[in-house]
Design an enzyme around this catalytic site. Structure first.
Site, short mmCIF file in Angstrom:
data_model
loop_
_atom_site.label_atom_id
_atom_site.label_comp_id
_atom_site.label_asym_id
_atom_site.label_seq_id
_atom_site.Cartn_x
_atom_site.Cartn_y
_atom_site.Cartn_z
N TYR A 1 0.87 -1.18 0.00
CA TYR A 1 0.00 0.00 0.00
C TYR A 1 0.90 1.22 0.00
CZ TYR A 1 -3.67 3.17 1.78
OH TYR A 1 -4.57 4.19 1.96
N LYS B 1 -10.90 16.57 16.56
CA LYS B 1 -10.26 15.94 15.41
C LYS B 1 -10.10 16.99 14.33
CE LYS B 1 -9.64 12.22 14.28
NZ LYS B 1 -8.33 11.52 14.19
N HIS C 1 -9.71 8.83 11.08
CA HIS C 1 -9.44 7.69 11.95
C HIS C 1 -9.71 8.12 13.39
CE1 HIS C 1 -7.31 6.26 8.37
NE2 HIS C 1 -7.48 5.06 8.87
#
Length: 684
Positions: free
Chosen positions: A27, A553, A559
């Site tokens: 990845y 966040k 995430h």
């Protein structure tokens, strides 16, 4: 007279013919299309047999690099692809029609697939575009449903997202027949704390929602529906509990065969085959003693390769140092070599299924199948996966499961070598230079992307772009398949932000439930939490009210697992918690801190954008007169960055090695007391 020695005869053992190995990927993608292209060509030269493209967060969430929300995020967790020119550059000198390319993209999957298809057409000007499309092979992740539960890169609400998924599925079945239009992802569910039962049930419930939507849309005939089922793939996680994980894969095979046969009437066993790729578990990788991650990765790889009847079709492995930061090319090579040694040096691929007839395996698979069926029936009773997302049920279940796991680790019931057991260690030569043990993101990537978009817009036909986006908006208000208008916009020169922005105007945006408010309280053993709770109460009384913690966040990082667990534990410790979910600007976080009159701001950032966004929050708090409100930061933060953040005014920095969440709560009480000139009080 001596007899002559007989000729020495060496009889080589007969070896069965090997099965073809799975597709091997890493990845990858970072900084710029040019840098990522060089990395891809290097990895292919090392024997990698497929590509797995990581896109940056602005690309994943439908923003151009010049959007205020993109600040600090460009090129951090993947490659920025804001327009067709960058897709061309990403695959320069890589023949697209000969590749098997996986693209980890969800909300903007339709758009990136269109750019990929047009780039392939440009590489093959002598071929008819239809012929080019028929040669494309690969996968768009495109499972937007799990984004509401884990990764957070959704843009639109569930119903509109399901429409986009179905349009891509229907289009590819007719026009790109070798393409996997969706990768139903249980991987991210496990990262969010899912048990094996929840992984099975929620991902299969998502697959049912997608197939029902495609069937009911009328875009695919009954005769062709088997081909739709046959192109559905899954992206699965493999944790370190080898037996359970391998049995989970066999349970997936059994349940998928039942669903496709009984619910959808697919008679061709090839179309009912459970087809999956895998990235082994990143949740279990540790910052402490990171060399142990190598054996974890190998064990997890075995869980999805040893059983032939449930073997992955594609495998990508994380690197040993992913809990520290961005892996270097050498680290990715190490992970690729792990696969190659297993596939080419061992005799694994010469045998039939090794676990056929095992009573232990059969019993565990039956247990998982039964529990998953029961949970799927519960979701079905709520109205299906979409209803279970909108009600918050699935999210609450995952947050609670993750909290339970964290409590087991902190209590020592679940042992993590190097973290809560066997923690003594020799100096590690791999991390002797921590800053050199990971790859630093290119600080010039954001400006390069800004320049690229500016040049692109200056050179394109604005009238053509306007017309193409108008068509997209018009089609979005009907039931017309949006892939055709999307391809027209790609060819005209529209940008990622313009495509998504056009659909935002039609569909609106959506904020998913956080799962924090409804998550059950986990029973914590021992006195540590009770002592912290008492300190929270006493400090609140000294300051004239209950202590309030804002968990924020900032940026596009979705995430949220860590932020959610901090919010849940802070609530259990007696804090009043303010948590508004993901994707907030620094200004919005400051506004919430002012409105809620909080005593501390905790920022969670895992995308690498901490050096841009944290100073913005601190500057905003100071401008608002809240310079006495301490800021703590958590995330994957290299030591050098942590030191700089502390020098810039951050009160404390927490990284994955700080697994004790109750201790973190105690630390937050400490910084609040220090900010108000109070003595330290009782410490845990």
């Amino acid at each position: 007279m001596t007899q002559p020695e007989p000729d020495l005869q060496i009889v080589a053992p007969t070896r069965p013919e090997k099965d073809r190995p799975w597709v091997m990927r890493t990845y990858a993608g970072h900084s710029t299309a040019a840098a990522s292209n060089a990395l891809y060509r290097t990895n292919l030269a090392k024997g990698q047999t497929g590509l797995s493209v990581a896109f940056d967060l602005p690309t994943q969430t439908g923003y151009d690099p010049d959007s205020p929300l993109s600040r600090g995020e460009v090129g951090k967790v993947g490659v920025p692809v804001p327009h067709l020119g960058e897709m061309r550059r990403l695959f320069e000198d890589i023949p697209i029609t000969q590749m098997n390319t996986s693209m980890t993209i969800n909300a903007t999957a339709m758009w990136l697939l269109a750019l990929y298809q047009v780039a392939a057409e440009e590489q093959n000007p002598d071929l008819d575009p239809t012929e080019v499309a028929h040669q494309l092979a690969g996968t768009t992740q495109n499972d937007i449903i799990k984004e509401y539960l884990s990764r957070g890169t959704y843009v639109f609400g569930p119903q509109h997202s399901l429409r986009l998924i179905a349009d891509v599925v229907a289009y590819t079945v007719h026009e790109i027949p070798k393409w996997n239009p969706i990768n139903i992802c249980s991987y991210h569910l496990q990262e969010a704390g899912a048990t094996p039962t929840q992984e099975l049930a929620y991902s299969l419930s998502t697959a049912i929602a997608v197939l029902d939507q495609v069937r009911d849309s009328g875009q695919v005939s009954e005769e062709d529906f088997g081909r739709v089922v046959g192109r559905i793939s899954f992206f699965v996680n493999a944790g370190v509990r080898f037996v359970e994980e391998m049995c989970k894969m066999r349970a997936f095979v059994q349940l998928w065969d039942e669903i496709t046969s009984e619910r959808y009437g697919v008679t061709d066993p090839k179309m009912r085959r459970f087809r999956y790729g895998v990235q082994v578990n990143s949740l279990g990788l540790t910052e402490a003693q990171p060399e142990n991650n190598v054996q974890r990765i190998v064990l997890e790889m075995l869980g999805v390769t040893l059983s032939k009847d449930a073997r992955a079709r594609a495998v990508q492995l994380p690197a040993w140092n992913e809990a520290l930061g961005l892996p270097r090319p050498w680290d990715q090579q190490w992970s690729l070599r792990l696969q190659q040694v297993l596939a080419f040096e061992s005799d694994l691929l010469e045998y039939e299924d090794l676990f056929e007839g095992s009573k232990v395996v059969e019993a565990k698979v039956a247990e998982l199948v039964a529990s998953a069926r029961a949970e799927m029936e519960r979701v079905e009773g709520m109205g299906g996966a979409i209803a279970a997302v909108e009600s918050g049920y699935m999210k609450q279940a995952l947050v609670a499961a993750h909290a339970t796991r964290r409590a087991r680790i902190e209590g020592g019931e679940e042992k993590i070598v190097g973290v809560n057991v066997f923690t003594t260690t020799e100096p590690n030569p791999l991390t002797a230079d921590l800053d050199g043990a990971i790859q630093a993101a290119d600080p010039a990537a954001e400006q390069a992307a800004l320049d690229s978009v500016s040049r692109w817009k200056a050179d394109r036909d604005e009238d053509a772009v306007t017309a193409a986006l108008a068509r997209l908006a018009a089609d979005a208000q009907t039931d017309t398949n949006l892939m055709h208008a999307t391809l027209a916009a790609a060819r005209a020169g529209a940008t990622t932000g313009e495509w998504a922005g056009t659909l935002r105007e039609v569909f609106g945006e959506f904020r998913a439930p956080t799962g924090v408010g409804g998550a059950v309280h986990v029973t914590h053993t021992g006195t540590a939490l009770a002592e912290v709770r008492e300190r929270v109460r006493e400090t609140g009384a000294e300051l004239g009210g209950r202590l309030r913690l804002l968990v924020g966040k900032p940026g596009l990082d979705g995430h949220s697992n860590g932020a959610e667990q901090i919010a849940v534990r802070a609530r259990d410790a007696g804090f009043e918690v303010v948590y508004q979910g993901i994707r907030l600007t620094p200004a919005e976080i400051v506004a919430a801190a002012v409105a809620e009159d909080v005593h501390c701001v905790g920022l969670s950032i895992l995308s690498g954008s901490h050096m841009s966004l944290v100073p913005d929050v601190i500057a905003g708090l100071n401008a608002a007169g809240l310079d006495d409100v301490p800021v703590v930061v958590g995330g994957i933060i290299p030591d050098s960055d942590a030191r700089e953040l502390l020098r810039s005014g951050v009160a404390a920095v927490y990284t994955p090695k700080d697994f004790g969440m109750t201790e973190i709560m105690g630390g937050i009480v400490d910084v609040i007391r220090a900010a108000h000139g109070l003595d330290a009080g009782v410490t845990v």
